[in-house]
Design a protein around this motif. Structure first.
Motif, PDB file in Angstrom:
ATOM      1  N   VAL A 248      13.890  38.782   3.824  1.00 44.23           N
ATOM      2  CA  VAL A 248      13.960  39.528   2.570  1.00 44.23           C
ATOM      3  C   VAL A 248      12.555  39.668   1.996  1.00 44.23           C
ATOM      4  N   GLN A 249      12.163  40.892   1.692  1.00 47.01           N
ATOM      5  CA  GLN A 249      10.874  41.143   1.046  1.00 47.01           C
ATOM      6  C   GLN A 249      11.052  40.869  -0.443  1.00 47.01           C
ATOM      7  N   TYR A 250      10.787  39.635  -0.849  1.00 45.07           N
ATOM      8  CA  TYR A 250      11.030  39.270  -2.244  1.00 45.07           C
ATOM      9  C   TYR A 250       9.824  39.563  -3.129  1.00 45.07           C
ATOM     10  N   GLU A 251       8.656  39.771  -2.518  1.00 44.26           N
ATOM     11  CA  GLU A 251       7.427  40.132  -3.227  1.00 44.26           C
ATOM     12  C   GLU A 251       6.702  41.138  -2.358  1.00 44.26           C
ATOM     13  N   ARG A 273       5.360  32.175  -6.731  1.00 46.14           N
ATOM     14  CA  ARG A 273       6.266  32.864  -7.675  1.00 46.14           C
ATOM     15  C   ARG A 273       5.895  32.534  -9.121  1.00 46.14           C
ATOM     16  N   ARG A 274       5.373  31.338  -9.339  1.00 47.44           N
ATOM     17  CA  ARG A 274       4.909  30.965 -10.684  1.00 47.44           C
ATOM     18  C   ARG A 274       3.820  31.926 -11.163  1.00 47.44           C
ATOM     19  N   TYR A 275       2.884  32.309 -10.271  1.00 44.72           N
ATOM     20  CA  TYR A 275       1.842  33.267 -10.648  1.00 44.72           C
ATOM     21  C   TYR A 275       2.458  34.603 -11.036  1.00 44.72           C
ATOM     22  N   TRP A 276       3.412  35.079 -10.249  1.00 45.03           N
ATOM     23  CA  TRP A 276       4.011  36.389 -10.515  1.00 45.03           C
ATOM     24  C   TRP A 276       4.884  36.384 -11.764  1.00 45.03           C
ATOM     25  N   ARG A 277       5.365  35.215 -12.136  1.00 44.22           N
ATOM     26  CA  ARG A 277       6.099  35.094 -13.398  1.00 44.22           C
ATOM     27  C   ARG A 277       5.161  34.837 -14.573  1.00 44.22           C
ATOM     28  N   ASN A 278       3.860  34.765 -14.309  1.00 45.17           N
ATOM     29  CA  ASN A 278       2.849  34.586 -15.347  1.00 45.17           C
ATOM     30  C   ASN A 278       3.044  33.275 -16.111  1.00 45.17           C
ATOM     31  N   GLN A 279       3.393  32.223 -15.379  1.00 38.36           N
ATOM     32  CA  GLN A 279       3.634  30.920 -15.988  1.00 38.36           C
ATOM     33  C   GLN A 279       2.354  30.081 -15.979  1.00 38.36           C
ATOM     34  N   ASN A 280       2.437  28.921 -16.581  1.00 40.89           N
ATOM     35  CA  ASN A 280       1.268  28.060 -16.713  1.00 40.89           C
ATOM     36  C   ASN A 280       0.960  27.308 -15.416  1.00 40.89           C
ATOM     37  N   TYR A 281      -0.314  27.147 -15.148  1.00 40.53           N
ATOM     38  CA  TYR A 281      -0.745  26.314 -14.028  1.00 40.53           C
ATOM     39  C   TYR A 281      -2.165  25.830 -14.298  1.00 40.53           C
ATOM     40  N   LEU A 282      -2.485  24.694 -13.701  1.00 38.99           N
ATOM     41  CA  LEU A 282      -3.825  24.115 -13.791  1.00 38.99           C
ATOM     42  C   LEU A 282      -4.438  24.089 -12.405  1.00 38.99           C
ATOM     43  N   ARG A 347       5.856  42.748  -9.115  1.00 40.38           N
ATOM     44  CA  ARG A 347       5.620  42.410  -7.712  1.00 40.38           C
ATOM     45  C   ARG A 347       6.828  41.713  -7.088  1.00 40.38           C
ATOM     46  N   LEU A 348       7.658  41.076  -7.908  1.00 36.68           N
ATOM     47  CA  LEU A 348       8.872  40.435  -7.417  1.00 36.68           C
ATOM     48  C   LEU A 348       9.955  41.512  -7.307  1.00 36.68           C
ATOM     49  N   LEU A 349      10.272  41.891  -6.093  1.00 34.88           N
ATOM     50  CA  LEU A 349      11.002  43.146  -5.886  1.00 34.88           C
ATOM     51  C   LEU A 349      12.467  43.071  -6.290  1.00 34.88           C
ATOM     52  N   GLN A 350      13.127  41.939  -6.092  1.00 33.42           N
ATOM     53  CA  GLN A 350      14.512  41.817  -6.559  1.00 33.42           C
ATOM     54  C   GLN A 350      14.556  41.360  -8.013  1.00 33.42           C
ATOM     55  N   GLU A 351      13.740  40.384  -8.350  1.00 40.52           N
ATOM     56  CA  GLU A 351      13.762  39.826  -9.698  1.00 40.52           C
ATOM     57  C   GLU A 351      13.168  40.787 -10.716  1.00 40.52           C
ATOM     58  N   GLY A 352      12.083  41.454 -10.355  1.00 40.49           N
ATOM     59  CA  GLY A 352      11.448  42.396 -11.257  1.00 40.49           C
ATOM     60  C   GLY A 352      10.955  41.738 -12.543  1.00 40.49           C
ATOM     61  N   ALA A 353      10.960  42.525 -13.612  1.00 38.68           N
ATOM     62  CA  ALA A 353      10.523  42.055 -14.929  1.00 38.68           C
ATOM     63  C   ALA A 353      11.714  42.098 -15.878  1.00 38.68           C
ATOM     64  N   PRO A 354      12.435  40.977 -16.035  1.00 40.85           N
ATOM     65  CA  PRO A 354      13.605  40.954 -16.923  1.00 40.85           C
ATOM     66  C   PRO A 354      13.210  41.135 -18.384  1.00 40.85           C
ATOM     67  N   TYR A 355      14.010  41.896 -19.106  1.00 35.01           N
ATOM     68  CA  TYR A 355      13.712  42.155 -20.523  1.00 35.01           C
ATOM     69  C   TYR A 355      13.775  40.873 -21.346  1.00 35.01           C
ATOM     70  N   ASP A 356      14.762  39.996 -21.046  1.00 38.78           N
ATOM     71  CA  ASP A 356      14.906  38.804 -21.884  1.00 38.78           C
ATOM     72  C   ASP A 356      13.709  37.880 -21.733  1.00 38.78           C
ATOM     73  N   ARG A 357      13.166  37.765 -20.522  1.00 36.65           N
ATOM     74  CA  ARG A 357      11.995  36.921 -20.333  1.00 36.65           C
ATOM     75  C   ARG A 357      10.779  37.505 -21.045  1.00 36.65           C
ATOM     76  N   PHE A 358      10.624  38.826 -20.977  1.00 36.90           N
ATOM     77  CA  PHE A 358       9.517  39.489 -21.664  1.00 36.90           C
ATOM     78  C   PHE A 358       9.650  39.297 -23.172  1.00 36.90           C
TER      79      PHE A 358
END
Length: 410
Positions: A248-251, A273-282, A347-358
């Motif tokens: 599956v091409q997920y990204e 996937r954390r990067y593509w969700r724009n989440q925190n990382y160190l 970039r996440l092809l199935q997940e996309g950009a959900p409105y609720d997360r935005f």
């Protein structure tokens, strides 16, 4: 470690587990296309750099109050260039400074020529449970062009050795769009990779980065300019062949074993996937990047990214003298942050950009902020505007960079 907002009350509080990146900047030989912060011939600096990494890890763990961590990525460079003792030293520092969750995904990159069964066994002993092999190609001429110093047999041997050491999650990196790379050669690379029966494939188009040896060869006319139309055809061929093989091409550039019905499942790289969700990382190590959004309620949040000094001696010296290893930091304005959430999420092809997360992140519905842009992209068959999320169309995947630019602030 100081930049605007660093000591803001509550800035380091995080409601969800973090991701950590550990950068090992050492290589036996640097590839012709590589513009990462990596160095060949600096192996004598490895012990001091491991010590400095441990100091940085300890400092950030204390500052963030030892939060839970659910993904760690050891990148480079070549993490497998470290000895087992050095790997354990870093592992112990991470566990002392952060609450590593039992199901934490821990990935290490590996070069096929610096990865035998004993090295893979050392990774397993350190709790690393996923490995990413930089194969790039199975063709001798392409490997020579890229400055790789392994051959196809070494890739096969590395996969066998990783399996024998206990790895059940293996990724292979391959590159397409190389100068003079034919569709037939790319097809042969795909087939060779699929024969190895790994769980994940990252298939990247070559980018000729300014300042690299390959860029100089292209500029001098010694190596042809890559053909973007052929690269697009190779990408489309990969999409079809990987789907046929059960991936599956997920990204945009990543495929995980699964089915369209069940999705990519456990084979997905959770850290990336954390990067593509724009989440925190160190990020720890010379040149390592970090991203953090924190500081309270949605309307008071501040978002920053920063990166460490590139110089290995400079980074080591800063940590040794209790100075900051940060080279530069910038606050991300809200309008840019909104755009990046969409650009990365799409970039996440199935997940996309959900409105609720935005909306949870930015306090607004993207359909209101970007109404004109979404209408235009929808009319051009580049974007699905669905009831709960935005997703790229099949055409939109090919023009992701164009789609992304539509959300950037003027």
């Amino acid at each position: 470690m100081d930049f605007p907002g660093l000591r803001r009350q509550g800035f380091w509080h995080c409601d969800e587990p973090l991701g950590l990146y550990v950068h090992i900047p050492f290589c036996v030989r640097k590839c012709t296309y590589c513009d990462f912060n990596t160095y060949a011939g600096l192996q004598p600096l490895i012990p001091a750099t491991v010590d400095a990494l441990c100091l940085e890890i300890d400092r950030w763990g204390a500052l963030t109050q030892h939060p839970p961590v659910d993904t760690i990525f050891w990148g480079g460079g070549t993490p497998t260039i470290l000895t087992a003792a050095q790997l354990h030293q870093l592992r112990d520092a991470l566990h002392a400074s952060f609450a590593i969750l039992p199901d934490c995904e821990i990935t290490s990159e590996a070069n096929p020529n610096v990865a035998d069964q004993s090295r893979f066994a050392a990774l397993v002993e350190c709790g690393i449970n996923r490995v990413s092999l930089g194969a790039q190609s199975f063709q001798a001429a392409e490997l020579e062009l890229l400055g790789r110093w392994h051959d196809a047999a070494a890739i096969d041997a590395a996969v066998v050795a990783a399996r024998a050491a206990g790895f059940t999650r293996i990724n292979l990196d391959l590159m397409h769009g190389l100068p003079e790379q034919t569709l037939e050669a790319w097809t042969a690379n795909l087939e060779a990779a699929l024969e190895l029966q790994v769980e994940h494939h990252s298939l990247y188009a070559l980018t000729v980065e300014e300042g690299t040896p390959l860029a100089r060869r292209v500029a001098a006319g010694a190596t042809p300019v890559p053909d973007p139309d052929l690269a697009a055809l190779q990408f489309q061929h990969a999409q079809a062949r990987m789907a046929e093989a059960g991936f599956v091409q997920y990204e945009i550039a990543n495929w995980a074993r699964g089915t369209p019905e069940t999705g990519p499942g456990a084979a997905v790289c959770r850290h990336n996937r954390r990067y593509w969700r724009n989440q925190n990382y160190l990020g720890f190590g010379p040149g390592a990047h970090s991203h953090w959004r924190g500081g309270g309620e949605a309307e008071t949040l501040r978002e920053y990214r920063w990166w460490n000094l590139d110089s290995v001696p400079g980074y080591n010296r800063a940590l040794r003298h209790a100075a900051s290893p940060i080279g530069k930091a910038e606050e991300i304005a809200e309008d840019l942050g909104r755009a990046e959430t969409l650009m990365l999420g799409l970039r996440l092809l199935q997940e996309g950009a959900p409105y609720d997360r935005f909306q949870e992140r930015h306090g607004q519905d993207p359909r209101q902020i970007y109404a004109a842009e979404l209408q235009r992209l929808r009319e051009r068959d580049l974007l699905h505007v669905e009831s709960d999320r935005l997703r790229l169309t099949r055409t939109g995947i090919m023009f992701h960079n164009y789609v992304s630019r539509q959300f950037l602030p003027d």
